[in-house]
Design a protein around this motif. Structure first.
Motif, mmCIF file in Angstrom:
data_model
loop_
_atom_site.group_PDB
_atom_site.id
_atom_site.type_symbol
_atom_site.label_atom_id
_atom_site.label_comp_id
_atom_site.label_asym_id
_atom_site.label_seq_id
_atom_site.Cartn_x
_atom_site.Cartn_y
_atom_site.Cartn_z
ATOM 1 N N ARG A 69 0.834 -1.205 0.000
ATOM 2 C CA ARG A 69 0.000 0.000 0.000
ATOM 3 C C ARG A 69 0.864 1.249 0.000
ATOM 4 O O ARG A 69 0.559 2.233 -0.692
ATOM 5 N N ALA A 118 2.237 1.632 -3.506
ATOM 6 C CA ALA A 118 1.222 2.154 -4.424
ATOM 7 C C ALA A 118 1.066 3.664 -4.266
ATOM 8 O O ALA A 118 0.968 4.403 -5.253
ATOM 9 N N GLU A 119 1.053 4.125 -3.028
ATOM 10 C CA GLU A 119 0.936 5.562 -2.779
ATOM 11 C C GLU A 119 2.188 6.294 -3.264
ATOM 12 O O GLU A 119 2.100 7.403 -3.804
ATOM 13 N N ARG A 164 1.983 6.578 -6.937
ATOM 14 C CA ARG A 164 1.011 7.626 -7.264
ATOM 15 C C ARG A 164 1.641 9.002 -7.138
ATOM 16 O O ARG A 164 1.495 9.858 -8.025
ATOM 17 N N PRO A 215 -3.799 7.926 -9.156
ATOM 18 C CA PRO A 215 -4.260 6.868 -8.236
ATOM 19 C C PRO A 215 -4.532 5.549 -8.948
ATOM 20 O O PRO A 215 -4.288 4.478 -8.399
ATOM 21 N N PHE A 216 -5.037 5.624 -10.183
ATOM 22 C CA PHE A 216 -5.277 4.382 -10.943
ATOM 23 C C PHE A 216 -3.963 3.671 -11.206
ATOM 24 O O PHE A 216 -3.859 2.443 -11.062
ATOM 25 N N THR A 266 -2.778 2.036 -8.036
ATOM 26 C CA THR A 266 -3.573 0.853 -7.717
ATOM 27 C C THR A 266 -3.211 -0.308 -8.637
ATOM 28 O O THR A 266 -3.078 -1.457 -8.186
ATOM 29 N N ALA A 303 0.037 -1.759 -7.617
ATOM 30 C CA ALA A 303 -0.115 -2.536 -6.383
ATOM 31 C C ALA A 303 -0.683 -3.925 -6.674
ATOM 32 O O ALA A 303 -0.261 -4.923 -6.073
ATOM 33 N N GLU A 304 -1.646 -4.017 -7.603
ATOM 34 C CA GLU A 304 -2.220 -5.309 -7.947
ATOM 35 C C GLU A 304 -1.170 -6.223 -8.570
ATOM 36 O O GLU A 304 -1.120 -7.423 -8.291
#
Length: 450
Positions: free
Chosen positions: A123, A126-127, A130, A148-149, A152, A155-156
């Protein structure tokens, strides 16, 4: 067994030894007795790290990700270039995972508390992605995307890497997977080639006709002051001209009464984060200045009204500057309590000399068109009503001139201050030889001899 580091406390040393062991072999197959035997220590020593094996594992996993994050962030901080920071981050993640075994990652995925630590780190990553994407977009070095997309999505993929799904599908280990992820993300976010960009918009007009690329600032109500969209569009236009093989000359214009009043001071004043806004604007405008300065074709500028601050800088990267009788030239930075940007401190002394450059910047002296011509800032002065046509004719003459000789001549003169005479002579010899082989030179030499 890992060798001890006497600079650490005993629990810290034990934690480091456990970390090295777990990264190499995983942890699920070990009990406390096994660990004590492998580290040649007592159970008491292990329990000084945490009171149970499960808690020891969590402590080791947390220590690993904390150490890795610190090293990655140090590498990102060392790179001040927004264009490189996202790449540095993802490449650093790949490098840090290189020594990590598949057994360790599998054990982390299977053990809930350790997996939660991994998810916390994911997490955070991911941030961080971003934020790096956002910074890159603001700096104009990454495509304008939904940050943000992207975070995310990354992160996936990171979760799929950690679960082993990517390795099952591709055979890539974690480090290889992160390198491919970095390549994919950066290729997708890299700023589009200049000839693919839309460079027209509400604040700038761009068109190419008869070999002349015309770039016209179009914010007459704001004296063509550079705000972020205008500065970004200016860089796009300059890069589009550079990428177009049909362009032989660039013509810079400003719509309305003034050529360009510099940076948008109103926007600076109203920004919540003034320093951050000015930094972003300067970096965006600097991209445009570098693109214009680096062109392989001559640049003509037509100046009416004020050319101030960044507007003055735009005239400094032009090779032929035509001024209307109403034109005035000033640095304007001292009036706003600011320092020069857009290359003014580098370009102005080259054009007018250091002493005069200091006079203009320290006193905010305003030069008339006639004075600017006397100082060497301006090539010719024309009546205001004749300026636009005179500039278009000058650009057309250059566009019809010998190509690529004129553009290469521009580069020789523009780049000379950074070279020694010996280096310049070498470059001149190579350039004239290369130019002599061009079709245009051949035709002109034939006509000259005849």
């Amino acid at each position: 067994m890992p060798s001890p580091d006497r600079s650490r406390t005993r629990p810290e040393e034990t934690l480091a030894q456990l970390r090295e062991l777990f990264l190499a072999e995983g942890f699920a197959s070990f009990n406390i007795g096994d660990l004590a035997e492998r580290l040649r220590c007592s159970r008491t020593t292990l329990y000084a790290v945490a009171p149970s094996k499960e808690q020891i594992v969590v402590a080791v996993v947390r220590s690993f990700f904390k150490t890795v994050t610190e090293r990655i962030e140090a590498r990102v901080a060392a790179s001040g270039d927004p264009a490189r920071q996202l790449a540095v981050y993802l490449e650093a993640v790949a490098a840090e995972l290189q020594p990590v075994s598949a057994a360790f990652l599998a054990d982390v995925a299977a053990f809930g508390p350790a997996n939660e630590v991994y998810q916390e780190n994911t997490r955070y990553a991911a941030e961080r992605v971003r934020s790096l994407v956002t910074e890159g977009v603001r700096a104009g070095v990454l495509r304008s995307v939904h940050a943000p997309f992207v975070g995310t999505a990354v992160a996936e993929v990171m979760n799929s890497i950690q679960r082993g799904a990517v390795q099952s599908a591709t055979g890539f280990d974690a480090a290889q997977s992160y390198r491919h992820l970095a390549d994919l993300v950066l290729a997708g976010l890299a700023t589009a080639p200049a000839d693919e960009r839309a460079v027209t918009g509400g604040s700038l007009r761009y068109e190419v006709a008869d070999g002349v690329a015309t770039i016209e600032l179009d914010r007459p109500e704001s004296s063509n002051a550079l705000d972020l969209p205008t500065a970004r569009a200016l860089g796009d236009a300059a890069e589009a001209a550079a990428a177009d093989p049909g362009v032989r000359c660039v013509l810079l214009l400003g719509r309305g009464r003034n050529f360009c009043a510099g940076g948008d001071v109103t926007a600076m004043h109203g920004a919540a984060d003034r320093a951050g806004h000015v930094l972003e604007l300067a970096r965006t405008a600097h991209r445009a200045v570098l693109a214009l300065a680096g062109l392989e074709v001559p640049v003509v500028a037509a100046v009416q009204g004020a050319a101030a601050g960044a507007g003055l800088a735009l005239t400094l990267v032009a090779d032929v500057v035509l001024a209307g009788e109403s034109a005035t030239f000033l640095t304007a930075y001292a009036q706003a309590g600011l320092t020069p940007d857009c290359g003014t401190s580098w370009l102005l002394p080259q054009v007018v000399g250091l002493r005069r450059a200091l006079t203009l910047t320290l006193t905010d002296r305003r030069l008339t068109a006639a004075e600017a011509a006397d100082w060497g800032l301006v090539t010719d002065v024309h009546p205001d009503e004749e300026l636009a046509e005179a500039a278009r004719q000058a650009a057309a003459r250059i566009a019809a001139g010998p190509f690529p000789a004129l553009g290469r001549t521009r580069r020789l003169l523009r780049d000379a201050p950074a070279r020694s005479l010996a280096d310049q002579l070498s470059i001149e010899a190579a350039t004239i030889a290369e130019t002599a082989a061009s079709a245009a030179a051949g035709a002109r030499l034939d006509a000259f001899v005849k």
